[in-house]
Every structure is written in C-alpha cells, then in structure tokens.
Write an enzyme that holds these catalytic residues in place. Structure first.
Site, PDB file in Angstrom:
ATOM      1  N   SER A 579      16.067 113.583  31.296  1.00  0.00           N
ATOM      2  CA  SER A 579      15.227 113.236  32.434  1.00  0.00           C
ATOM      3  C   SER A 579      16.120 113.059  33.667  1.00  0.00           C
ATOM      4  O   SER A 579      16.790 113.996  34.077  1.00  0.00           O
ATOM      5  CB  SER A 579      14.404 111.989  32.110  1.00  0.00           C
ATOM      6  N   HIS A 694       7.028 113.722  27.358  1.00  0.00           N
ATOM      7  CA  HIS A 694       8.327 113.537  27.999  1.00  0.00           C
ATOM      8  C   HIS A 694       9.396 113.111  27.005  1.00  0.00           C
ATOM      9  O   HIS A 694      10.586 113.337  27.226  1.00  0.00           O
ATOM     10  CB  HIS A 694       8.205 112.506  29.121  1.00  0.00           C
TER      11      HIS A 694
END
Length: 728
Positions: A579, A694
């Site tokens: 991320s 995610h």
C-alpha cells in the site's frame, strides 16, 4: 488524526542503541523530475487502459501475467514446502482466539481455520474462554452463509445495540472490498431479521441510535458521495423507511473525505451525545452535535484531533496540533486532554485538564476505557507499556502502570464496560504472542493464553540500531537475526517499511516471517522511518506532503547502514512493503536500485500523478499533496515511481502483486508499474488475486499462497548464490 482518518487508516496491516554515519556506497539515481514526458497526463500514458479494472483487455493482460508468474514461482522446487508451511500456520487452530467483551460479560470471537476458511462468529463465557478448551457457541457461520446464498461473502464486522446487544448490524463484503452490505441480525435466534434493516452495498457505515433508528452514511445516489468515494451525507433511518425516506441531518462538501455519525454512550449504554464527524481531509475534521430538533452544532475542537473515550463523565481527546482552547489554555501536539462532558457542552470555554503530555521519544499507540478507567498503550523508544489513568473529584488525573513484561510490544484489546477488566496482548519478534487479562482498578494482570513457538528461534536475537538520514535525523530500526551472524555482507536480508499515515511498526511475533525466512537463515529488518507514528504526531508530520522524500531517505539510510555494518550487501538485500509501503518500495527501486537485489511490492501506490483520481485516492491528498496544484505536483513528480522508471538502471527483477477486488488502492497502480518495467526491458513477476480486497487475501488459502509466492521469490533472489559470486 480525526475519527474518520483513524477508521480509514485502519482499513489502510529491543536491545542496544548505536549510531553510525550513512554508508557511502554508489551514487543514487538522478533525482531530476520528469519533464512533461511519460505518463505526465492521460494522453501520454500508454497503459491507461490497465485502469479498467475488469475490462476484457485488462483482464486478459492479468491472466497472461498470472499464468507466467505462477508458472515461474510455483515451478520452483521450494514453493511446495513453503506453501505447506504457510498453510499450516494460517490455518492452525493453535492461535489465540481474539476476545471481545460483551456487556453481559461473555466473550465473542471471529475465527478462521481449515474448516472455516471464511470464518465463524462465536461466543462463550469468560470462565470457559480462560480454560484450555473453551466451549464455543456459533452465532453465524460465514462459510455456510456464502454457500447458502451463492455469494463470496467476507465478514467485515458487526455492531450490536447496547445495552442488551441482541440486535446487530452485520457488514458483509463481496470478495473483500471496502464496500459492504449491512444486514440486521438477531443474536438470540441466530438469524437475519425478517423485514429488518438492510442497506445495499456501499462504502460507509451505520450505527444504532435505538432499536428502531439508525444513523446512516451511504451512497444515496448521484451527488451523495465525496470525490474520495466515501459518503457525504448522514441520514436518520427509521424502521420501515426506505433510504429515500430517511431524514437528512448533515451534508458535507464534495471535497471532504467522508462524513459519518455515531452515538457517544456511557458505560451503561446511555447516549450522552449524538455526533457527526466531518472529515475535511485525512487529518483534519469537524465534530458536530446532532440536536433534538434535528439541527447541528459544531463543537469547539482542534481540526486535528480525535475523541478517544468517555470515562466517568470525562470526554477524553487527543490533539495532533498545537492548539489554543476557548478557555485560553495552550496545548501541544500529542497532548491528551479531558473535559467534564456536560459542562463543556454547555460552555465550550470550560477549562480542560491535561491528562498526558508525551516526551519526544514517547508515543501513544492506543487509548480505550473500561467502566471507570482510561487505559493507554504507550511506547518509549519503540518499546511498550500500558498505563491506567483515573480522574479524581477535582478532575486531576493520576496514573499507574500495569504489571506486564517489559521490552516488548503491548496492545490494549477489548475492555469491559461492566467492570475494569481489559485484555492486553504482549509480543516481540522472538516472543510468541501471549494474552493477559488485567484488572485496571488493581493494576494487576494474569496471563490467560500463551502460544507455543511457531518457529525455532534458538540462537536468534533482536538488536535495535540507528541510521543517519540525509538531513541528519537518526532513524531507529530493528534487526532480527541469528546471534552468530557473520558481518561479512553475506546474509540474505529482508528490509520492511511503511512510513506513512502515523502507522507505527512495533515489534511483533510473525510465525510466517519466522518459519519462512528467519529459520532458513534470513535476517529480518524493520525500519521505523518518519511518516510513521513511532514517536507521535510530529514524527508523522515531519514527512508529510512536500517533506515526503524524507521518509524515502530514511528507508534508504537504513539500507545503507545495514550494508555499512556488514549485515548484508546488495546481492543479498531485499525490500518489502504494501500500500503506502508499496510506494516506499517504488521510491527505493527508482532512486537507489544500487542498494537492492529484490523488491516485494504489495498492492502499491505507484502513479502518484493520478493517485487522487483512482478509487479512494482523493482521501489521501492530505498525506501526499494535490497533483492538480502545480506547486504540489512539482514535489510529487520528484518521487512518483511510475514516471521515474527509466532504461539503463540496475533494477532487479521485482515481484508486484495486487487484487482485482481492491476498492481502496486501485490495481491499476501495480499493473501499470509492471507493464512499464517490461516495456523498458526489465524482468518482472506480476500476480493479481481476483478476490481479496486491499489485504489481498479473501480467505486463508489465498493468504497462504501469497506468502509462499513472496518467500519463493525472495529465496531465489537473495538466498541463491548470485551469478557474480558463482563466477568467482
């Protein structure tokens, strides 16, 4: 960090100190900004089509790359062993069931294993939980639910109405996305309520006001979402109403991150105030009180602040900025302050009491409350402790320290609102996780659960060093290794970093790192760079926006320091991050490829000139800056990895992975990075999980496969003898 930022960031997963000068290895790659060239606009980006998440052409590209990369990595003779070990760890029943207090004193837990891949929500008594073999009662089986409904459900949590907590709002995600469907569930009958509340898939949330009323922030149709892709409107929804019939009580601005509503309750479950949080940006916000007549009143709080707890009628708030209160009092960044709630609501000029003022090397990692106490997890030089605070009749706060092990990471878990008990987790890099049940009133703590070792740490040790960054700031980092490690540069070393959003990387026990890397002779390093929260808000703010490059230089300094100490050398040094950490990896790859021979780039940000236009990206402008503003674009261009990829650089073969279902960080970042690298002639391994969200793992089996792929790649790059060494 405001309440919205804390929620989004949550969605966004020890011995000696010494310092040495930065090692002088080879020169970094040029830092000149791209001059209106490659991907400076949509028109100059040849891979813009890869942003079409499930487009036919894009998915054909993904499938072709998956086939090739899986063929390479799964074809490695070591993959099967690593996969088997990873699967045994992630599906093991030999884990501490994470406990959550209910108001009646029972304990809830969400559990996944080989038979419950999607997981099961279950409950037991506290006495049973403390036993070696708790007797669990299933509340909701998500594998069975997914099978019955033909859905790819991933559990995203539940919130139950106090004080009885029999009616709950269950959040279900299709494949792991942040967007969820919310359905009313009856814990007594263990069924979804026929004709109950059902909110269609959307980002946002819902919270109870009473048995027949919700505060809802969802996608209500065109014009109801912010440019960040989160709700802009809060409505009061009453039982029997459609979303269109719900009463709008607050509307933010399209440029906000999001808005949400919640009820501030005391320990008995009584509402003391109904609040609306307006997230103006990721770190600044407003809190409004919803009045009985449906109007709202803005509360006098710092723009950068968080409401932490309500204990004994005291509202506890952390300020992440220097602030002059309406009372005239001066508070500093990182202070924890408190007001008598009723007096403060009646008169915002009511003086506040200072509860905590951390020192330069201290940071507050978490604040919660039991029925009567404030419980605070703190770190000092990245080592943890838990303190208990209590106000006296004059509002002055005293503190005691819980009796817990030292020189480890401690985390405050679930707290009881019927008494002063609190669960506290304790772990270290080589210390298996243990769980204590503490009595915040007595200051005592008893061990409840303790895991056996999941890897052989015999002969291993943990050291803490410091590296000097480019501006002279000393950056701490941990090194986990075998005590007899030769300092000849030969050790395969994995350097992990994140460096953003005030997220602290604290020592913790990772069975997969231990089994798949340390036990096999690898060295594991964690860098506590600026941008994180290891030393509080100022440590984070030092690397915001125009200062983002400082965090990249911190990470690079740690890599150089490892090489200077002889811990490792370029052929044996790899990096990993996801991320925001994926952006870290891209910055290292494009700025100092001479330092590394491997990079695991997980669900990354990479095209920083377009991040704000993709999915939730606009919500991160407060962290990075706005590429649409020329001055801010200029500093982003200096490091945006996608635009900086260039021919003729010593890039190693990298492993990039992402998820089609990630509705937070767009998979286009990873896809375009891989495509550009291939265009320039570099070898690249790319894998995209078609589920997973995610976290890139919708279930445990996919998580195990991802881990095995990563460590197979790292083995090939860092443990196998480099060709140059073979030639010698």
């Amino acid at each position: 960090m405001n309440r919205t930022a804390a929620a989004l960031a949550a969605l966004l997963a020890t011995t000696c100190l010494s310092s040495v000068a930065m090692a002088q290895t080879s020169s970094p790659a040029s830092s000149a900004a791209p001059a209106g060239g490659f991907a400076s606009s949509e028109a100059t980006d040849p891979y813009i089509w890869l942003e079409d998440i499930e487009g036919e052409r894009a998915m054909a590209w993904v499938e072709a790359h998956n086939e090739r990369s899986l063929g390479v990595l799964r074809g490695d003779p070591r993959f099967d062993t690593l996969h088997r070990q990873a699967l045994e760890i992630v599906e093991s029943r030999d884990r501490i069931p994470s406990p959550g207090f209910n108001r009646d004193g029972t304990i809830d837990n969400f559990w996944q294993d080989a038979e419950h891949v999607r997981g099961v929500w279950r409950t037991t008594t506290l006495d049973s939980y403390r036993s070696a073999e708790p007797e669990w009662e299933t509340i909701l089986d998500f594998d069975a639910l997914a099978a019955a409904e033909g859905k790819n459900w991933v559990y995203k949590g539940a919130t139950c109405l106090p004080p009885e907590e029999t009616r709950c709002l269950v959040s279900l995600s299709d494949g792991g996305k942040d967007a969820v469907t919310i359905r009313e569930f009856d814990r007594t009958t263990k069924t979804f309520v026929d004709g109950g509340f059902v909110l269609p898939e959307s980002k946002g949330g819902a919270s109870w006001v009473d048995a027949d009323t919700l505060l809802v922030s969802r996608d209500f149709g065109p014009g109801s979402m912010t440019t960040s892709g989160y709700p802009m409107i809060v409505k009061v929804l009453r039982r029997g109403q459609t979303l269109d019939q719900a009463q709008t009580v607050f509307t933010g601005q399209p440029t906000d991150v999001s808005v949400s509503g919640y009820a501030l309750r005391d320990a008995d479950g009584n509402i003391r105030a109904t609040l609306i949080n307006r997230g103006v940006n990721f770190y600044e916000g407003e809190t409004h009180r919803l009045n009985a007549d449906g109007t709202t009143t803005k509360l006098e709080l710092p723009a950068k602040s968080s409401i932490n707890a309500l204990v004994q009628g005291q509202l506890v708030v952390t300020t992440d900025q220097d602030w002059t209160a309406p009372s005239g009092q001066e508070f500093r960044t990182g202070d924890v302050i408190a007001w008598d709630l009723d007096r403060w609501l009646a008169d915002p000029a009511t003086p506040a009491q200072l509860v905590i003022r951390p020192t330069e090397r201290e940071a507050i990692q978490g604040i919660s409350n039991t029925r009567n106490k404030l419980v605070v997890a703190m770190t000092e030089n990245v080592r943890g402790a838990v303190y208990v605070y209590e106000p006296d009749l004059a509002g002055e706060w005293s503190r005691t320290r819980l009796a817990l092990p030292e020189n480890v990471t401690v985390g405050v878990g679930s707290t009881s609102e019927r008494d002063d008990r609190v669960f506290v987790s304790v772990a270290g890099y080589l210390n298996p996780s243990s769980l204590y049940l503490a009595d915040a009133a007595a200051g005592s703590a008893d061990i409840v659960k303790e895991l056996p070792a999941k890897f052989d740490a015999t002969g291993m040790t943990v050291e803490q060093f410091e590296a000097r960054s480019a501006d002279g700031t000393m950056i701490p980092y941990f090194v986990v290794h075998k005590a007899e490690m030769p300092l000849d540069g030969s050790n395969p070393t994995l350097l992990y970093g994140y460096g953003g959003y005030q997220v602290s990387l604290l020592p913790g026990y990772s069975p997969t790192v231990g089994k798949l890397w340390l036990e096999r002779g690898g060295v594991y390093v964690v860098a506590n760079t600026r941008g994180g929260g290891e030393f509080g808000p100022r440590w984070h703010q030092a690397a915001l926006q125009q200062n983002r490059q400082r965090a990249h230089e911190d990470f690079q300094a740690v890599a150089e320091d490892l090489i200077a100490r002889g811990v490792t050398s370029q052929p044996h040094l790899g990096i990993m991050g996801g991320s925001q950490g994926g952006l870290f990896m891209g910055a290292m790859l494009t700025q100092r490829p001479d330092l590394i021979n491997a990079a695991v780039i997980q669900v990354p940000l990479f095209d920083m000139l377009r991040f704000h236009r993709l999915l939730a990206g606009a919500s991160w402008i407060a962290e990075y800056g706005d590429p649409d503003i020329p001055e801010q674009r200029a500093w982003i261009e200096q490091y945006s990895p996608y635009q900086r990829l260039a021919a003729g650089q010593p890039y190693p073969e990298v492993f990039i992975h992402t998820s089609t279902k990630d509705d937070r960080v767009h998979p286009g970042h990873a896809r375009k990075a891989a495509a550009r690298l291939e265009e320039l002639g570099y070898p690249v391994l790319f894998y995209e999980n078609t589920d997973g969200g995610h976290a890139a793992g919708a279930n445990l089996r996919e998580t195990a496969r991802r881990l095995a792929l990563e460590y197979t790649y790292l083995t090939r790059r860092l443990m196998d003898q480099p060709a140059a060494e073979q030639a010698e």
